[in-house]
Design an enzyme around this catalytic site. Structure first.
Site, PDB file in Angstrom:
ATOM      1  N   GLU A   1      -8.629  31.464 -51.940  1.00 48.13           N
ATOM      2  CA  GLU A   1      -8.312  30.778 -50.689  1.00 48.13           C
ATOM      3  C   GLU A   1      -8.876  29.358 -50.712  1.00 48.13           C
ATOM      4  O   GLU A   1      -9.763  29.035 -51.497  1.00 48.13           O
ATOM      5  CB  GLU A   1      -8.951  31.533 -49.499  1.00 48.13           C
ATOM      6  CG  GLU A   1      -8.461  32.960 -49.346  1.00 48.13           C
ATOM      7  CD  GLU A   1      -9.016  33.684 -48.113  1.00 48.13           C
ATOM      8  OE1 GLU A   1      -8.230  34.356 -47.447  1.00 48.13           O
ATOM      9  OE2 GLU A   1     -10.220  33.597 -47.834  1.00 48.13           O
TER      10      GLU A   1
ATOM     11  N   ASP B   1     -12.655  28.637 -40.759  1.00 49.48           N
ATOM     12  CA  ASP B   1     -12.626  27.507 -41.707  1.00 49.48           C
ATOM     13  C   ASP B   1     -12.534  26.107 -41.080  1.00 49.48           C
ATOM     14  O   ASP B   1     -11.773  25.901 -40.140  1.00 49.48           O
ATOM     15  CB  ASP B   1     -11.386  27.591 -42.610  1.00 49.48           C
ATOM     16  CG  ASP B   1     -11.119  28.951 -43.169  1.00 49.48           C
ATOM     17  OD1 ASP B   1     -11.905  29.872 -42.922  1.00 49.48           O
ATOM     18  OD2 ASP B   1     -10.100  29.094 -43.852  1.00 49.48           O
TER      19      ASP B   1
HETATM   20  C1  FRU Z   1     -10.193  31.702 -45.218  1.00 46.00           C
HETATM   21  C2  FRU Z   1      -8.890  32.123 -44.552  1.00 46.00           C
HETATM   22  C3  FRU Z   1      -7.746  31.273 -45.051  1.00 46.00           C
HETATM   23  C4  FRU Z   1      -6.766  31.353 -43.924  1.00 46.00           C
HETATM   24  C5  FRU Z   1      -7.669  31.383 -42.716  1.00 46.00           C
HETATM   25  C6  FRU Z   1      -7.137  32.192 -41.586  1.00 46.00           C
HETATM   26  O1  FRU Z   1     -11.336  32.014 -44.498  1.00 46.00           O
HETATM   27  O2  FRU Z   1      -8.671  33.490 -44.790  1.00 46.00           O
HETATM   28  O3  FRU Z   1      -7.224  31.688 -46.287  1.00 46.00           O
HETATM   29  O4  FRU Z   1      -5.895  30.268 -43.901  1.00 46.00           O
HETATM   30  O5  FRU Z   1      -8.901  31.914 -43.152  1.00 46.00           O
HETATM   31  O6  FRU Z   1      -7.901  32.016 -40.424  1.00 46.00           O
END
Ligand code: FRU
Length: 489
Positions: free
Chosen positions: A204, A24
């Site tokens: 998320e 992300d």
């Molecule tokens: C989304 C996610 C978020 C988390 C991160 C962990 O892709 O699952 O919810 O903070 O990636 O790397």
């Protein structure tokens, strides 16, 4: 020896880390003439692992300078996704008078003491030197709720009307909204989404911001990414809601059953918008991959890239107000020569070929459906490999078919025909495509629909073929632009 940014499949005009794993985008903020991009980073491997925040800065969101890792895991755990803001009024007390700085609000992803059970809490770090070095707040964590396991990805903004900080946080299958005066103490405000939209996977990476509709009255947009549930063919993807927000509660304009997708391709996830951009634009960027196969894509030195940064707007359509997106104006910095082609009538059975000798391309074209049932563009990467971008006039769908695009072998979920329902006003379809070495981004009708898709063709471009099945299609305003690598400077 491989040279960095020259490897097979290496994106040439999309951001990717020099090496190792990225997911992300995080902490996107504009400050002192720089766009910051932090990102979920695993510096020791090319698969997901203990998360750090990687860091890069840019003057134009297109060309990036890599900076050292900004945040390392600590006693509270790994550094999961989150946001960053400019604390203009020193509400935190972290800064000196008249010297505002950056505050990052992120998820500390740890475990309960003496157990493996995950514990996700929200923490702060601040920087007084334009994000070059960071100090973690000694009062971390600033927000915990032991009853919620998936409790993460805080996106924070200053709400002018109520003079408060607002946080949207992913809380299992909902978004919880908190408010604060100082970023350190947070108060519950409301919870949204139990039954609204898609609940195909864990919620998320939310975002919440306002935009004018057709340049006039403002509405609020909430973005919510939904994780891969392991079953639905599409893997992880992103939805959005349009509604009202009063500083406390988000009220959805639509009924619960309405699902609005931000992108109809498989590869745009966990995207959010930049904070503190001063020129009024709302600019978004996503992670160009999918949890279904992100750990398996066939790249070696690094894994994953980001989408092009995209300017968002709210526009009225026949179906109601929708979130439109278009690449930021700054893409002009990578445009080389543009070649224009004469308007042409494409007849069924007589495809029109446009040879290309560059794999980095922007194509704009306007189709007018006359009598055909299906029309579009075949990107012939080589004799054997092609990607088809077309419109099915009978089903009224735009599609991007990557089933024969290249390496498909790493995941049975990868080969796909990606479809978006799209009604054509006046039988016209305007397409803007950005083709990089291992991705395509398709924007239809000025950004009403976006389709973002990874592709792994073994060879670079050969020709573009315009086709029209069972009838005629007119093609106009055809422009082909070669694009520059952002890593060649
Ligand atoms: C989304 C996610 C978020 C988390 C991160 C962990 O892709 O699952 O919810 O903070 O990636 O790397």
């Amino acid at each position: 020896m491989m040279q960095t940014y020259k490897e097979q499949y290496r994106p040439q005009f999309h951001f990717s880390p020099e090496e190792k794993w990225m997911n992300d985008p995080n902490g996107m903020v504009f400050f002192n003439d720089e766009y910051h991009l932090f990102y979920q980073y695993h510096p020791f491997g090319t698969t997901w692992g203990p998360m750090h925040w990687g860091h890069a800065v840019s003057k134009d969101m297109i060309h990036w300078e890599h900076l050292p890792i900004a945040l390392y895991p600590d006693d509270l755990g790994a550094i999961f996704s989150g946001s960053a803001v400019v604390d203009w009024n020193n509400t935190t007390g972290f800064f000196e008078k008249d010297k505002p700085g950056l505050v990052a609000i992120y998820t500390s992803a740890g475990t309960y003491p003496d157990s493996e059970r995950p514990l996700q809490q929200q923490s702060l770090a601040y920087s007084k030197d334009n994000g070059r070095t960071w100090v973690k707040y000694e009062g971390n964590p600033v927000l915990s709720d032991v009853n919620i396991t998936d409790y993460r990805d805080p996106k924070v903004f200053w709400h002018e009307e109520t003079q408060k900080w607002v946080m949207v946080l992913a809380t299992g299958q909902t978004i919880t909204i908190y408010t604060s005066l100082n970023l350190k103490e947070w108060e519950f405000a409301s919870e949204f989404g139990h039954t609204a939209g898609s609940h195909d996977g864990v919620w998320e990476c939310p975002d919440l911001f306002k935009l004018p509709v057709d340049g006039g009255q403002e509405k609020w947009v909430m973005i919510v990414s939904i994780g891969d549930n392991g079953q639905s063919a599409k893997g992880s993807r992103t939805q959005y809601f349009i509604g009202q927000f009063d500083g406390t509660t988000f009220v959805n304009d639509h009924d619960d059953s309405t699902i609005l997708w931000l992108d109809y391709g498989r590869d745009n996830y966990a995207g959010v918008s930049w904070s503190d951009i001063q020129d009024g634009r709302r600019i978004y960027l996503g992670w160009m991959s999918n949890w279904r196969y992100a750990n398996q894509v066939p790249t070696e030195a690094w894994r994953s890239a980001m989408t092009l940064p995209r300017e968002l707007s709210l526009t009225s359509t026949e179906n109601g107000v929708r979130l439109f997106q278009k690449p930021v104006a700054e893409v002009h910095t990578i445009r080389k020569e543009t070649e224009s082609y004469p308007d042409i009538a494409i007849e069924s059975g007589s495809n029109v070929s446009v040879p290309v000798n560059n794999s980095l391309l922007e194509l704009t074209i306007e189709f007018e459906k006359v009598t055909s049932s299906q029309f579009g563009i075949i990107i012939q990467h080589s004799d054997e490999e092609k990607t088809v971008i077309g419109y099915n006039g009978i089903e009224e769908k735009l599609f991007v078919d990557r089933t024969l695009s290249g390496d498909n072998s790493f995941s049975t979920s990868f080969p796909a025909v990606q479809e978006a329902a799209l009604t054509l006003a006046n039988q016209r379809l305007k397409l803007q495509l950005f083709l990089d070495t291992s991705s395509i981004e398709v924007f239809a009708n000025d950004g009403e629909v976006a389709v973002t898709s990874l592709l792994f063709p073994h060879k670079a471009g050969k020709e573009l073929i315009l086709f029209s099945n069972e009838g005629t299609t007119n093609a106009a305003n055809i422009k082909l632009t070669e694009l520059d690598s952002i890593w060649s400077r």
